[in-house]
Design a protein around this motif. Structure first.
Motif, PDB file in Angstrom:
ATOM      1  N   GLY A   1       0.789  -1.228   0.000  1.00 43.18           N
ATOM      2  CA  GLY A   1       0.000   0.000   0.000  1.00 43.18           C
ATOM      3  C   GLY A   1       0.819   1.275   0.000  1.00 43.18           C
ATOM      4  O   GLY A   1       0.349   2.318   0.444  1.00 43.18           O
ATOM      5  N   LEU A   2       2.049   1.223  -0.498  1.00 42.22           N
ATOM      6  CA  LEU A   2       2.862   2.430  -0.591  1.00 42.22           C
ATOM      7  C   LEU A   2       2.490   3.132  -1.892  1.00 42.22           C
ATOM      8  O   LEU A   2       2.493   2.532  -2.949  1.00 42.22           O
ATOM      9  CB  LEU A   2       4.358   2.067  -0.552  1.00 42.22           C
ATOM     10  N   LYS A   3       2.163   4.404  -1.808  1.00 38.64           N
ATOM     11  CA  LYS A   3       1.527   5.089  -2.934  1.00 38.64           C
ATOM     12  C   LYS A   3       2.480   5.488  -4.053  1.00 38.64           C
ATOM     13  O   LYS A   3       2.064   5.676  -5.179  1.00 38.64           O
ATOM     14  CB  LYS A   3       0.788   6.353  -2.448  1.00 38.64           C
ATOM     15  N   HIS A   4       3.755   5.671  -3.759  1.00 40.36           N
ATOM     16  CA  HIS A   4       4.680   6.148  -4.783  1.00 40.36           C
ATOM     17  C   HIS A   4       5.953   5.317  -4.749  1.00 40.36           C
ATOM     18  O   HIS A   4       6.339   4.822  -3.696  1.00 40.36           O
ATOM     19  CB  HIS A   4       5.047   7.622  -4.539  1.00 40.36           C
ATOM     20  N   SER A   5       6.631   5.230  -5.891  1.00 39.62           N
ATOM     21  CA  SER A   5       7.900   4.503  -5.906  1.00 39.62           C
ATOM     22  C   SER A   5       8.906   5.198  -4.991  1.00 39.62           C
ATOM     23  O   SER A   5       9.746   4.548  -4.379  1.00 39.62           O
ATOM     24  CB  SER A   5       8.433   4.373  -7.330  1.00 39.62           C
ATOM     25  N   ASP A   6       8.799   6.527  -4.869  1.00 41.65           N
ATOM     26  CA  ASP A   6       9.692   7.253  -3.948  1.00 41.65           C
ATOM     27  C   ASP A   6       9.464   6.790  -2.515  1.00 41.65           C
ATOM     28  O   ASP A   6      10.409   6.655  -1.747  1.00 41.65           O
ATOM     29  CB  ASP A   6       9.445   8.775  -4.018  1.00 41.65           C
ATOM     30  N   HIS A   7       8.198   6.574  -2.169  1.00 46.83           N
ATOM     31  CA  HIS A   7       7.863   6.114  -0.820  1.00 46.83           C
ATOM     32  C   HIS A   7       8.453   4.725  -0.601  1.00 46.83           C
ATOM     33  O   HIS A   7       8.990   4.428   0.469  1.00 46.83           O
ATOM     34  CB  HIS A   7       6.346   6.114  -0.630  1.00 46.83           C
ATOM     35  N   ALA A   8       8.377   3.873  -1.629  1.00 44.41           N
ATOM     36  CA  ALA A   8       8.940   2.523  -1.528  1.00 44.41           C
ATOM     37  C   ALA A   8      10.457   2.602  -1.346  1.00 44.41           C
ATOM     38  O   ALA A   8      11.033   1.885  -0.525  1.00 44.41           O
ATOM     39  CB  ALA A   8       8.580   1.705  -2.772  1.00 44.41           C
ATOM     40  N   LYS A   9      11.119   3.509  -2.087  1.00 48.15           N
ATOM     41  CA  LYS A   9      12.572   3.669  -1.956  1.00 48.15           C
ATOM     42  C   LYS A   9      12.923   4.150  -0.546  1.00 48.15           C
ATOM     43  O   LYS A   9      13.884   3.672   0.057  1.00 48.15           O
ATOM     44  CB  LYS A   9      13.094   4.677  -2.982  1.00 48.15           C
ATOM     45  N   GLU A  10      12.144   5.106  -0.042  1.00 49.54           N
ATOM     46  CA  GLU A  10      12.370   5.600   1.325  1.00 49.54           C
ATOM     47  C   GLU A  10      12.182   4.476   2.335  1.00 49.54           C
ATOM     48  O   GLU A  10      12.917   4.385   3.317  1.00 49.54           O
ATOM     49  CB  GLU A  10      11.376   6.719   1.672  1.00 49.54           C
ATOM     50  N   MET A  11      11.183   3.628   2.101  1.00 49.68           N
ATOM     51  CA  MET A  11      10.898   2.534   3.026  1.00 49.68           C
ATOM     52  C   MET A  11      12.048   1.530   3.029  1.00 49.68           C
ATOM     53  O   MET A  11      12.444   1.044   4.095  1.00 49.68           O
ATOM     54  CB  MET A  11       9.575   1.858   2.646  1.00 49.68           C
ATOM     55  N   VAL A  12      12.618   1.239   1.858  1.00 46.39           N
ATOM     56  CA  VAL A  12      13.781   0.348   1.782  1.00 46.39           C
ATOM     57  C   VAL A  12      14.915   0.924   2.630  1.00 46.39           C
ATOM     58  O   VAL A  12      15.523   0.226   3.442  1.00 46.39           O
ATOM     59  CB  VAL A  12      14.250   0.148   0.312  1.00 46.39           C
ATOM     60  N   ALA A  13      15.170   2.226   2.469  1.00 43.43           N
ATOM     61  CA  ALA A  13      16.234   2.884   3.238  1.00 43.43           C
ATOM     62  C   ALA A  13      15.928   2.829   4.730  1.00 43.43           C
ATOM     63  O   ALA A  13      16.818   2.593   5.553  1.00 43.43           O
ATOM     64  CB  ALA A  13      16.392   4.332   2.772  1.00 43.43           C
ATOM     65  N   GLN A  14      14.660   3.030   5.071  1.00 45.45           N
ATOM     66  CA  GLN A  14      14.254   3.033   6.477  1.00 45.45           C
ATOM     67  C   GLN A  14      14.388   1.633   7.096  1.00 45.45           C
ATOM     68  O   GLN A  14      14.841   1.503   8.225  1.00 45.45           O
ATOM     69  CB  GLN A  14      12.805   3.523   6.586  1.00 45.45           C
ATOM     70  N   VAL A  15      14.004   0.612   6.338  1.00 45.32           N
ATOM     71  CA  VAL A  15      14.137  -0.764   6.831  1.00 45.32           C
ATOM     72  C   VAL A  15      15.615  -1.059   7.098  1.00 45.32           C
ATOM     73  O   VAL A  15      15.978  -1.583   8.145  1.00 45.32           O
ATOM     74  CB  VAL A  15      13.532  -1.794   5.836  1.00 45.32           C
ATOM     75  N   LYS A  16      16.485  -0.689   6.142  1.00 43.61           N
ATOM     76  CA  LYS A  16      17.930  -0.915   6.316  1.00 43.61           C
ATOM     77  C   LYS A  16      18.452  -0.152   7.527  1.00 43.61           C
ATOM     78  O   LYS A  16      19.202  -0.691   8.345  1.00 43.61           O
ATOM     79  CB  LYS A  16      18.685  -0.474   5.057  1.00 43.61           C
ATOM     80  N   ASP A  17      18.042   1.104   7.642  1.00 39.69           N
ATOM     81  CA  ASP A  17      18.503   1.958   8.734  1.00 39.69           C
ATOM     82  C   ASP A  17      18.023   1.433  10.086  1.00 39.69           C
ATOM     83  O   ASP A  17      18.787   1.324  11.036  1.00 39.69           O
ATOM     84  CB  ASP A  17      17.994   3.386   8.493  1.00 39.69           C
ATOM     85  N   LYS A  18      16.736   1.087  10.156  1.00 38.16           N
ATOM     86  CA  LYS A  18      16.159   0.602  11.418  1.00 38.16           C
ATOM     87  C   LYS A  18      16.760  -0.750  11.803  1.00 38.16           C
ATOM     88  O   LYS A  18      16.898  -1.058  12.976  1.00 38.16           O
ATOM     89  CB  LYS A  18      14.638   0.452  11.307  1.00 38.16           C
ATOM     90  N   THR A  19      17.105  -1.553  10.798  1.00 41.11           N
ATOM     91  CA  THR A  19      17.706  -2.854  11.085  1.00 41.11           C
ATOM     92  C   THR A  19      19.075  -2.664  11.723  1.00 41.11           C
ATOM     93  O   THR A  19      19.399  -3.273  12.737  1.00 41.11           O
ATOM     94  CB  THR A  19      17.853  -3.686   9.800  1.00 41.11           C
ATOM     95  N   SER A  20      19.881  -1.765  11.133  1.00 38.82           N
ATOM     96  CA  SER A  20      21.236  -1.578  11.662  1.00 38.82           C
ATOM     97  C   SER A  20      21.201  -0.934  13.043  1.00 38.82           C
ATOM     98  O   SER A  20      22.053  -1.189  13.879  1.00 38.82           O
ATOM     99  CB  SER A  20      22.089  -0.762  10.692  1.00 38.82           C
ATOM    100  N   SER A  21      20.182  -0.129  13.317  1.00 40.97           N
ATOM    101  CA  SER A  21      20.076   0.500  14.644  1.00 40.97           C
ATOM    102  C   SER A  21      19.315  -0.375  15.631  1.00 40.97           C
ATOM    103  O   SER A  21      19.201  -0.046  16.805  1.00 40.97           O
ATOM    104  CB  SER A  21      19.372   1.859  14.531  1.00 40.97           C
ATOM    105  N   GLY A  22      18.743  -1.488  15.153  1.00 37.21           N
ATOM    106  CA  GLY A  22      17.984  -2.382  16.026  1.00 37.21           C
ATOM    107  C   GLY A  22      16.573  -1.916  16.283  1.00 37.21           C
ATOM    108  O   GLY A  22      15.915  -2.391  17.198  1.00 37.21           O
ATOM    109  N   GLY A  23      16.062  -0.990  15.469  1.00 32.39           N
ATOM    110  CA  GLY A  23      14.736  -0.433  15.716  1.00 32.39           C
ATOM    111  C   GLY A  23      13.631  -0.930  14.808  1.00 32.39           C
ATOM    112  O   GLY A  23      12.548  -0.370  14.786  1.00 32.39           O
ATOM    113  N   LEU A  24      13.890  -1.992  14.034  1.00 35.86           N
ATOM    114  CA  LEU A  24      12.845  -2.497  13.137  1.00 35.86           C
ATOM    115  C   LEU A  24      11.780  -3.250  13.917  1.00 35.86           C
ATOM    116  O   LEU A  24      10.589  -3.097  13.685  1.00 35.86           O
ATOM    117  CB  LEU A  24      13.454  -3.394  12.058  1.00 35.86           C
ATOM    118  N   LEU A  25      12.226  -4.076  14.867  1.00 33.88           N
ATOM    119  CA  LEU A  25      11.323  -4.813  15.757  1.00 33.88           C
ATOM    120  C   LEU A  25      11.841  -4.637  17.174  1.00 33.88           C
ATOM    121  O   LEU A  25      13.042  -4.539  17.373  1.00 33.88           O
ATOM    122  CB  LEU A  25      11.331  -6.308  15.427  1.00 33.88           C
TER     123      LEU A  25
END
Length: 109
Positions: A71-95
Motif C-alpha cells: 500500500g505504498l503510494k509512490h515509488s519514492d515512498h517505496a525507496k524511502e521505506m527500503v532505506a528506512q528498513v535498512k537503517d532501522k535494522t542496523s540501529s535495532g529499531g525495526l522490531l
C-alpha cells in the motif's frame, strides 16, 4: 520495490519485500497473536499501518519471516521505506528486541 500491474482505473501501489531472521524465535512461538504483534510493532517503527505489514510466510532456521509492506503510494515512498528498513535494522529499531529478540534482514526489494 516490486511494482504490480493492476487493471486500468486502479491506482498503482508499491510494496517493499524482505526476509527477517529472528534468532531467538521458533515457528511454534510465532502464533497468530505474535504475528499480529510483529505487524503492529514493525508498523509503529516504520510509520505505516499494521494492515500494510504482511507476513508472507515463515519457516524454521531460528524463525525466518518473509515480510511485505504493501500500500505504498509512490515509488519514492517505496525507496524511502527500503532505506528506512535498512537503517532501522542496523540501529535495532525495526522490531522491539524485548518482544522478538535480535533479528537480521535479508533480500530487501
Amino acid at each position: 520495490g516490486r511494482e504490480e500491474e493492476h487493471e486500468e482505473g486502479y491506482e498503482e501501489e508499491h510494496e517493499v519485500g524482505f526476509t527477517l531472521t529472528l534468532h531467538e524465535m521458533t515457528p511454534e512461538s510465532f502464533d497468530k497473536g505474535k504475528q499480529d504483534h510483529f505487524a503492529s510493532d514493525m508498523a509503529a517503527n516504520l510509520g505505516v499501518e499494521a494492515s500494510q505489514i504482511e507476513v508472507v510466510r515463515f519457516q524454521a532456521g531460528s524463525l525466518v519471516v518473509e515480510t511485505k509492506i504493501t500500500g505504498l503510494k509512490h515509488s519514492d515512498h517505496a525507496k524511502e521505506m527500503v532505506a528506512q528498513v535498512k537503517d532501522k535494522t542496523s540501529s535495532g529499531g525495526l522490531l522491539s528486541p524485548q518482544h522478538f529478540g535480535p533479528c537480521t534482514v535479508h533480500n530487501i526489494e
